[in-house]
Each structure stands twice: as structure tokens, then as C-alpha cells.
Write a protein that holds these residues in place. Structure first.
Motif, PDB file in Angstrom:
ATOM      1  N   PRO A   3       1.992  -4.264  -0.066  1.00  0.00           N
ATOM      2  CA  PRO A   3       0.816  -4.917  -0.654  1.00  0.00           C
ATOM      3  C   PRO A   3       0.435  -4.305  -1.996  1.00  0.00           C
ATOM      4  O   PRO A   3       0.672  -3.114  -2.244  1.00  0.00           O
ATOM      5  CB  PRO A   3      -0.277  -4.667   0.393  1.00  0.00           C
ATOM      6  N   ARG A   5      -2.541  -3.335  -4.941  1.00  0.00           N
ATOM      7  CA  ARG A   5      -3.787  -2.589  -4.815  1.00  0.00           C
ATOM      8  C   ARG A   5      -4.972  -3.548  -4.897  1.00  0.00           C
ATOM      9  O   ARG A   5      -5.016  -4.431  -5.746  1.00  0.00           O
ATOM     10  CB  ARG A   5      -3.896  -1.513  -5.895  1.00  0.00           C
ATOM     11  N   ALA A   6      -5.932  -3.365  -3.988  1.00  0.00           N
ATOM     12  CA  ALA A   6      -7.114  -4.217  -3.933  1.00  0.00           C
ATOM     13  C   ALA A   6      -8.359  -3.356  -4.181  1.00  0.00           C
ATOM     14  O   ALA A   6      -8.342  -2.146  -3.956  1.00  0.00           O
ATOM     15  CB  ALA A   6      -7.219  -4.888  -2.566  1.00  0.00           C
ATOM     16  N   ARG A   8     -11.192  -3.602  -2.446  1.00  0.00           N
ATOM     17  CA  ARG A   8     -11.732  -3.291  -1.128  1.00  0.00           C
ATOM     18  C   ARG A   8     -10.826  -3.871  -0.052  1.00  0.00           C
ATOM     19  O   ARG A   8     -10.251  -4.941  -0.246  1.00  0.00           O
ATOM     20  CB  ARG A   8     -13.131  -3.886  -0.959  1.00  0.00           C
ATOM     21  N   GLN A   9     -10.745  -3.166   1.064  1.00  0.00           N
ATOM     22  CA  GLN A   9      -9.964  -3.712   2.166  1.00  0.00           C
ATOM     23  C   GLN A   9     -10.481  -3.197   3.499  1.00  0.00           C
ATOM     24  O   GLN A   9     -11.017  -2.092   3.596  1.00  0.00           O
ATOM     25  CB  GLN A   9      -8.481  -3.360   2.029  1.00  0.00           C
ATOM     26  N   PRO A  41     -13.271  -9.246   2.386  1.00  0.00           N
ATOM     27  CA  PRO A  41     -12.334  -8.354   1.683  1.00  0.00           C
ATOM     28  C   PRO A  41     -10.910  -8.568   2.198  1.00  0.00           C
ATOM     29  O   PRO A  41     -10.700  -9.162   3.259  1.00  0.00           O
ATOM     30  CB  PRO A  41     -12.838  -6.957   2.062  1.00  0.00           C
ATOM     31  N   ARG A  42      -9.962  -8.076   1.440  1.00  0.00           N
ATOM     32  CA  ARG A  42      -8.570  -8.123   1.890  1.00  0.00           C
ATOM     33  C   ARG A  42      -8.451  -7.382   3.229  1.00  0.00           C
ATOM     34  O   ARG A  42      -9.072  -6.343   3.448  1.00  0.00           O
ATOM     35  CB  ARG A  42      -7.679  -7.445   0.833  1.00  0.00           C
ATOM     36  N   GLU A  59      -2.569  -9.077   5.154  1.00  0.00           N
ATOM     37  CA  GLU A  59      -1.344  -8.504   4.599  1.00  0.00           C
ATOM     38  C   GLU A  59      -0.835  -7.490   5.610  1.00  0.00           C
ATOM     39  O   GLU A  59      -1.588  -6.612   6.058  1.00  0.00           O
ATOM     40  CB  GLU A  59      -1.607  -7.864   3.244  1.00  0.00           C
ATOM     41  N   TYR A  92      -3.534   1.687  -1.093  1.00  0.00           N
ATOM     42  CA  TYR A  92      -3.497   0.258  -1.393  1.00  0.00           C
ATOM     43  C   TYR A  92      -4.850  -0.340  -1.771  1.00  0.00           C
ATOM     44  O   TYR A  92      -4.960  -1.555  -1.944  1.00  0.00           O
ATOM     45  CB  TYR A  92      -2.929  -0.502  -0.189  1.00  0.00           C
ATOM     46  N   ALA A  93      -5.882   0.491  -1.894  1.00  0.00           N
ATOM     47  CA  ALA A  93      -7.193  -0.043  -2.281  1.00  0.00           C
ATOM     48  C   ALA A  93      -8.061   1.058  -2.868  1.00  0.00           C
ATOM     49  O   ALA A  93      -7.866   2.246  -2.580  1.00  0.00           O
ATOM     50  CB  ALA A  93      -7.892  -0.667  -1.074  1.00  0.00           C
ATOM     51  N   SER A  96     -11.238   1.717   1.284  1.00  0.00           N
ATOM     52  CA  SER A  96     -10.728   1.202   2.556  1.00  0.00           C
ATOM     53  C   SER A  96     -11.722   1.536   3.658  1.00  0.00           C
ATOM     54  O   SER A  96     -12.269   2.639   3.683  1.00  0.00           O
ATOM     55  CB  SER A  96      -9.376   1.833   2.905  1.00  0.00           C
TER      56      SER A  96
END
Length: 344
Positions: A3, A5-6, A8-9, A41-42, A59, A92-93, A96
Motif C-alpha cells: 500500500p 502512504r496515507a 490516516r488509517q 479513513p483508509r 487494502e 504506511y500512514a 495509524s
């Protein structure tokens, strides 16, 4: 593909191949989407069965057998995988928040990030203070060691990590958590909460955490009942993700169903002269027998029946042979026998 980078997740971990685990995660995700109203959020989901979440708005990071084994650490502690997944997800965020699967949202998940903006970290709830556990195995075994080696004092807060997030980068905290798990688990191998205890030790210097209370329900203490209730939902609606499924998810009761008031009153009368040691079993039997109001009440009734089987029905015994059965009518005994698949 990994995945991107977001900002927020929400992070979930589900493994082990049991359908009830997958349904728990799916219902929690549905509740997040329902309450987020298009602003969810993701969702990053770690699983060893990605096919279970095909076409779901998540994801997926697939976990193979090698990774799952590695994440249990040198002492092969299964719950260490949760800390390992949280550590991995940080890459990845920007922010998190980990969510246990045995949860559902009662408010927007964005509220969790709002609370995290005003606190150094976020937990499901604060469960007490370390000194309150004097005399318990965990304290007796670990307190001297933690005081000598890590300068842990008796005022450390104990937390539930069913929800967990950090305002700033938490890589070092989670590395410390993993090291503490590997250190403490062999000292207290029968204590299954070492993972969340280790988080509390590693993050104790951050200050008081925010709590998730009022944003989601964590039903760890009533899992048997909620698994039946959530199973009844998916039995009716299927497990294919859709906007309709999101909307339908809100029909599930937000608290564990109870018998109607007249059934509760009737039980009090019927059980008035039962010995106290028998009354709790009689309550399980009676509640299992009378909960028919809707599919969710019936599902909860199956939960009562299963608890009764575990606690109060010897192998091969009949219902009528049990002292608590006197609160049941013939019709009640017939229904309970059907639920338990045993003789009256």
C-alpha cells in the motif's frame, strides 16, 4: 503491491482461518463505514486469507506462514503478532489506529483521530493502576523485575490495547514493546495479556492516553454472544460488500439483547427458592429458552445455551436431571433441548 502512504488509517489483523474471525472484522469495518458517512479513513488489513476480503474496501497485506511464525517471536507467543502488525503498519500512514476485530463503531471513526490530536496516545480504555494488582500473578512475577530493570513504578497506568494509536511516530515504542514481550512472556507464560501490558510499559512516559469510550464497543468479555449475533446478520444479508450491506449493518442491536421484562420478572419468581449456586445456571437456561423476539434475540439465546453447556451440563446428562431445570416449563425444556441437541 504494497500500500501507498496515507494520512490516516485504521488497522486490523485477522488470521487463523476461523469464519467467525472474518465476520467480526467485516462487521467492524461495516460499522466504521456506516458511521463515517463517506469519510472513512483508509483501512489496512493484515490477513492470511485475503480472498475472504475480495471486493471489500480495504487494502490487504497478506501474511504468509513464515511471517506469522516470525511474528510470534522466540517464545512463540501468538498475541505478539498484534504488536508486530502495528509496528509494520506505521510505515504506511502518518497516523495509524489499530482496531481489534471484536469491536463495532457506535460513532464516526474520525472521532478517534480527533481525540488523538489532543493526547499523546490513544487506547481502548484505561483499566487501572499497576499497584492495584498486588497479590495477582502478573504483579507478583513481574513487578520486582520491572522495577529493577526498567524503573517501572507502581503508578503506571494499565491499558486495554483493543484500540491503539500514537500522535507522533511510535516506531521506537513498538520496538520496545516487542522486546518487552520477548522478555516478559517466558516469565509469565500463562498470562495472555502480556502484549497490551508491554505496550503500557513501553508508552508509560508519554502521559495519560485518550480513550475510545463512546466511539466503539469492544465486546471481548461477551464474544460468544456477539459472534452469534453477527453471524445471524451475515446469514441474512450475505458477506458481499455493498452500500446496502453498510446500511443494513445498523439493524444489529448496539447492546446485547435481553428477554422481555415479563420474562425477567417471571424468572425471578420461578427461581425464588433456588440455592444461589444453582440460580446463575437456571438464569442461563431460562434466558436461552425464552429469547425468540427476533433473529438477534434468538442468536443471543444460542449464546446463553452454549454458556450453560460449558458450565452446567455434564457429558451425556439430560436437562430434566439438572437442579436448575425446575424453572423451565415443558415447552422451555423442549426448546432448550433443541438448542443443545440433547435429551430433555
Amino acid at each position: 503491491m504494497m500500500p501507498g502512504r496515507a494520512p490516516r488509517q485504521l488497522v486490523y489483523l485477522v488470521y487463523g482461518g476461523k469464519p467467525e474471525y472474518h465476520r467480526e472484522a467485516k462487521y467492524s469495518i461495516l460499522s466504521a463505514y456506516y458511521h463515517a458517512q463517506g469519510k472513512c479513513p483508509r483501512i489496512l488489513l493484515y490477513t492470511d486469507e485475503p480472498a475472504q476480503f475480495t471486493d471489500w474496501p480495504v487494502e490487504v497485506i497478506e501474511l504468509d506462514a513464515v511471517t506469522l511464525k516470525e511474528w510470534t517471536g522466540p517464545a512463540s507467543y501468538l498475541h505478539r503478532r498484534k504488536a508486530a502488525a502495528i509496528r509494520d503498519a506505521l510505515a504506511y500512514a502518518d497516523q495509524s489506529i489499530f482496531i481489534d476485530t471484536d469491536t463495532f463503531f457506535t460513532s464516526s471513526p474520525l472521532t478517534l483521530f480527533e481525540r488523538l490530536a489532543n493526547a499523546p496516545w490513544l487506547v481502548d480504555e484505561i483499566e487501572g493502576v499497576w499497584k492495584e494488582h498486588k497479590g495477582k500473578v502478573l504483579h507478583d512475577v513481574l513487578a520486582p523485575h520491572l522495577a529493577d530493570r526498567h524503573c517501572v513504578d507502581q503508578n503506571m497506568l494499565l491499558i486495554n490495547s483493543g484500540v491503539l494509536g500514537f500522535q507522533a511516530d511510535a516506531s521506537k515504542i513498538m520496538d520496545k514493546t516487542l522486546a518487552l514481550i520477548d522478555e516478559m512472556h517466558p516469565m509469565a507464560p500463562d498470562i495472555h495479556i502480556i502484549e497490551q501490558f508491554a505496550v503500557g510499559v513501553a508508552a508509560r512516559h508519554l502521559g495519560r492516553p485518550a480513550e475510545s469510550v463512546g466511539v466503539l464497543k469492544h465486546y471481548f468479555s461477551g464474544k460468544n454472544y456477539w459472534r452469534h449475533i453477527i453471524g445471524a446478520f451475515f446469514m441474512q444479508h450475505g458477506e458481499k460488500f455493498s452500500d446496502e450491506l453498510v446500511q443494513a449493518s445498523h439493524e444489529v442491536p448496539q447492546s446485547k439483547p435481553r428477554p422481555a421484562w415479563w420474562h425477567r420478572l417471571n424468572f425471578r419468581v420461578r427461581s425464588l427458592f433456588l440455592p444461589s449456586r444453582v440460580r446463575s445456571h437456571a438464569k442461563l437456561a431460562y434466558y436461552a429458552s425464552v429469547m425468540h423476539a427476533d433473529v438477534y434475540a434468538e442468536a443471543c439465546g444460542r449464546g446463553y445455551a452454549e454458556e450453560l453447556r460449558r458450565k452446567a451440563i455434564p457429558q451425556g446428562a439430560s436437562i430434566s436431571a439438572q437442579p436448575w431445570s425446575r424453572v423451565l416449563s415443558k415447552q422451555h425444556r423442549q426448546h432448550l433441548a433443541q438448542l443443545l441437541d440433547i435429551s430433555e
